[in-house]
Motif scaffolding. Structure first.
Motif, PDB file in Angstrom:
ATOM      1  N   PRO A   1      -9.283   3.336  -3.321  1.00 53.60           N
ATOM      2  CA  PRO A   1      -7.828   3.443  -3.140  1.00 53.60           C
ATOM      3  C   PRO A   1      -7.269   2.363  -2.214  1.00 53.60           C
ATOM      4  O   PRO A   1      -6.073   2.027  -2.301  1.00 53.60           O
ATOM      5  N   VAL A   2      -8.118   1.828  -1.332  1.00 53.57           N
ATOM      6  CA  VAL A   2      -7.655   0.740  -0.451  1.00 53.57           C
ATOM      7  C   VAL A   2      -7.537  -0.559  -1.253  1.00 53.57           C
ATOM      8  O   VAL A   2      -6.578  -1.319  -1.075  1.00 53.57           O
ATOM      9  N   TRP A   3      -8.480  -0.808  -2.158  1.00 51.11           N
ATOM     10  CA  TRP A   3      -8.352  -1.968  -3.060  1.00 51.11           C
ATOM     11  C   TRP A   3      -7.046  -1.860  -3.864  1.00 51.11           C
ATOM     12  O   TRP A   3      -6.325  -2.836  -4.052  1.00 51.11           O
ATOM     13  N   THR A   4      -6.769  -0.643  -4.338  1.00 49.19           N
ATOM     14  CA  THR A   4      -5.542  -0.428  -5.121  1.00 49.19           C
ATOM     15  C   THR A   4      -4.307  -0.725  -4.285  1.00 49.19           C
ATOM     16  O   THR A   4      -3.387  -1.417  -4.742  1.00 49.19           O
ATOM     17  N   LEU A   5      -4.294  -0.205  -3.055  1.00 50.63           N
ATOM     18  CA  LEU A   5      -3.142  -0.439  -2.182  1.00 50.63           C
ATOM     19  C   LEU A   5      -3.010  -1.921  -1.847  1.00 50.63           C
ATOM     20  O   LEU A   5      -1.907  -2.460  -1.767  1.00 50.63           O
ATOM     21  N   PHE A   6      -4.151  -2.598  -1.667  1.00 50.36           N
ATOM     22  CA  PHE A   6      -4.160  -4.043  -1.414  1.00 50.36           C
ATOM     23  C   PHE A   6      -3.501  -4.785  -2.575  1.00 50.36           C
ATOM     24  O   PHE A   6      -2.625  -5.638  -2.378  1.00 50.36           O
ATOM     25  N   ALA A   7      -3.907  -4.454  -3.795  1.00 49.97           N
ATOM     26  CA  ALA A   7      -3.335  -5.121  -4.973  1.00 49.97           C
ATOM     27  C   ALA A   7      -1.832  -4.872  -5.044  1.00 49.97           C
ATOM     28  O   ALA A   7      -1.044  -5.797  -5.319  1.00 49.97           O
ATOM     29  N   GLN A   8      -1.420  -3.633  -4.765  1.00 47.83           N
ATOM     30  CA  GLN A   8       0.013  -3.302  -4.772  1.00 47.83           C
ATOM     31  C   GLN A   8       0.741  -4.088  -3.684  1.00 47.83           C
ATOM     32  O   GLN A   8       1.839  -4.612  -3.905  1.00 47.83           O
ATOM     33  N   ALA A   9       0.113  -4.173  -2.503  1.00 57.45           N
ATOM     34  CA  ALA A   9       0.757  -4.848  -1.380  1.00 57.45           C
ATOM     35  C   ALA A   9       0.982  -6.322  -1.685  1.00 57.45           C
ATOM     36  O   ALA A   9       2.073  -6.854  -1.471  1.00 57.45           O
ATOM     37  N   ILE A  10      -0.041  -7.003  -2.192  1.00 55.00           N
ATOM     38  CA  ILE A  10       0.132  -8.440  -2.409  1.00 55.00           C
ATOM     39  C   ILE A  10       1.017  -8.726  -3.628  1.00 55.00           C
ATOM     40  O   ILE A  10       1.613  -9.802  -3.709  1.00 55.00           O
ATOM     41  N   ALA A  11       1.131  -7.748  -4.511  1.00 57.25           N
ATOM     42  CA  ALA A  11       2.088  -7.922  -5.608  1.00 57.25           C
ATOM     43  C   ALA A  11       3.510  -7.916  -5.060  1.00 57.25           C
ATOM     44  O   ALA A  11       4.389  -8.603  -5.565  1.00 57.25           O
TER      45      ALA A  11
END
Lengths: 284, 249
Positions: free
Chosen positions: A231-241
């Motif tokens: 879920p942290v990888w997911t949040l990371f991807a969302q954040a940098i998007a």
């Protein structure tokens, strides 16, 4: 830190166990981060290892002891040690925390929570100013992992935005801490991201966390002792998007795996960054 | 309100008291315990890293509460843990559960000296060719001082061999000790920390040099301890081992 045509690079925490591997590493754009507090002795092989590694790779200094969120001004001796390290290692970025760790002359060696009142905001800005002035550099301030609510007059995103506005500091977005705080306190991390100034974010941290078994209600603890969770990888991807790609650190302090394992996680982060920098035309 | 927050939080960390001392809406002691546990654990791990031979001899389970007790009396007062725990050997000597290990405090002193030597300022020791370039009659008047990493320990127990055997890389093993004074020198002329036993007279000779005395004065004092003290041998050994400070002239 970034070539105009390339995405920002990912880096890893540097621990003494990995000095030799770090020195020999050849990954493109690889950078390292250390706690300056671990390099404040007068001498010793550790300092010279860091000289050699710094000659080959960019270095970031991530402080844990300045207690910017404390009642007192930053300790002058500690600031002087910081300044010597900045002079010696010429880091590409320097950072500290929205936290306190000392009171009077006792140092707790942990990142303790700031009760985000107006008084606290004024003190924190004063201390960030002192640090930036003493070091002649912009400092990035990291958001903490939160476990409990205190008497806050601001929400955290608001508080950080205000600090940026008043001091010109930057932010270090710790995605693992944002995730932990969101899970523990019911914060909406995307809304949080919407309220911090994106241009101020100069670095991202990714780390692992674990559940606190003693408490037994799914409380997440920021241990930096595990792989980055899905879920942290997911949040990371969302954040940098949302904010764009930034130099990203795989932060590992405990249960150290082999150096190559850190490079694998680092490569994953780099792929995420590259995808945002140069989106596949088929998906635009 | 926030003026009390830091003081109350600090009191909770140091005293282990419950949330009732914190004047905030926090009521969950188990959440505050996260911070308390982190703070204590960080200090214990720093001491374990600083006193590896003590930890190896006692085991983690014994070491941890001993370290915690030290932290409660002596929390860190500088902002780096690298050299935390200066008073730990004294604490070990007074720690009641360790009274069946009377040599343990001397082991701690050796660990401490090794740590200090490791992080001492880097310096080139005095080179043999520097002395060789001098006129022989000038050498006795020389007051070279000792290399900044040198620590000389006067121990009550002959623990040097045990310390080496139970340090990292040592093979461990059983041992039995009887109290007997032993003097050990610890230093780091280059990258590695080195240790050696000294005779009482050599220790006096080096202590004298450390105090700024000349070689001939230091030798005279050492000879009071041991009329057979051989200054040429002791000085030669000190030079080749790197005990002497560089640039003595």
């Amino acid at each position: 830190m970034t070539h105009p045509d390339l995405s920002p690079f990912a880096g890893v925490s540097l621990k003494p166990e990995h000095f030799r591997s770090a020195l020999d590493a050849r990954a493109d754009g690889l950078w390292f981060e250390v706690h300056p507090e671990n390099y404040m002795a007068e001498g010793g092989p550790r300092l010279r290892w860091l000289d050699a590694i710094r000659d080959k790779h960019p270095l970031s200094l991530h402080g844990v002891g300045l207690s910017l969120g404390g009642l007192d001004r930053p300790d002058p001796d500690h600031l002087a040690s910081w300044a010597r390290l900045v002079e010696r290692y010429q880091p590409v970025r320097i950072s500290e925390h929205l936290a306190w760790s000392a009171l009077d002359d006792v140092w707790f060696a942990d990142l303790l929570p700031v009760s985000m009142t107006r008084l606290a905001l004024n003190r924190f800005c004063r201390n960030v100013d002192i640090m930036q002035t003493a070091l002649g550099r912009q400092v990035l301030i990291e958001n903490p992992a939160r476990y409990l609510l205190l008497n806050d007059e601001f929400d955290e995103a608001e508080f950080l935005a205000e600090v940026v506005r008043r001091t010109g500091c930057g932010l270090l977005l710790d995605v693992n801490n944002l995730y932990i705080s969101a899970q523990n306190l019911g914060i909406d991390p995307i809304a949080w991201l919407g309220r911090v100034p994106h241009g101020a974010i100069g670095e991202i941290h990714l780390a692992g966390h674990e559940e606190d078994q003693a408490i037994g209600k799914g409380l997440l603890i920021d241990t930096h002792g595990a792989d980055v969770a899905d879920p942290v990888w997911t949040l990371f991807a969302q954040a940098i998007a949302v904010i764009g790609p930034r130099p990203t650190l795989i932060e590992r302090d405990a249960n150290l795996p082999p150096f190559d394992t850190l490079l694998v996680e680092r490569a994953t982060a780099q792929r995420h960054l590259d995808r945002v920098s140069r989106p596949d035309p088929a998906h635009v | 309100m926030s003026e009390h927050f830091h003081a109350d939080f600090a009191a909770m960390l140091l005293g282990g008291a419950g949330a009732t001392t914190i004047r905030t809406p926090v009521s969950d002691d188990s959440l505050l315990a996260i911070y308390r546990n982190n703070v204590v654990r960080t200090a214990i791990e720093a001491l374990r890293a600083a006193y590896p031979t003590v930890n190896r001899l006692t085991g983690d389970l014994f070491f941890s509460p001993m370290a915690k007790a030290y932290w409660q009396d002596h929390p860190p007062r500088t902002r780096t843990l690298t050299l935390y725990g200066a008073g730990f050997a004294k604490h070990v000597r007074r720690y009641l559960p360790a009274r069946t290990l009377p040599y343990l405090s001397d082991i701690a002193r050796l660990d401490r000296a090794a740590l200090e030597a490791l992080h001492a300022v880097d310096a080139e020791p005095c080179r043999a060719r520097t002395i060789a370039a001098m006129l022989p009659q000038d050498v006795p008047k020389l007051a070279p001082g000792l290399h900044p990493s040198v620590r000389i320990l006067h121990l009550d127990w002959p623990v040097h061999a045990v310390w080496k055997a139970h340090g990292s890389g040592g093979e461990g093993g059983e041992f039995r000790l009887a109290p007997q004074p032993e003097t050990v020198i610890v230093h780091r002329p280059r990258s590695q920390v080195l240790t050696a036993c000294l005779t009482r007279a050599t220790a006096i000779f080096l202590d004298q040099l450390d105090a700024g005395n000349s070689i001939e004065t230091a030798s005279a004092t050492a000879s009071l301890q041991d009329p057979d003290f051989n200054v040429a041998g002791a000085f030669g050994d000190a030079l080749s081992a790197g005990y002497l400070a560089g640039d003595p002239i």
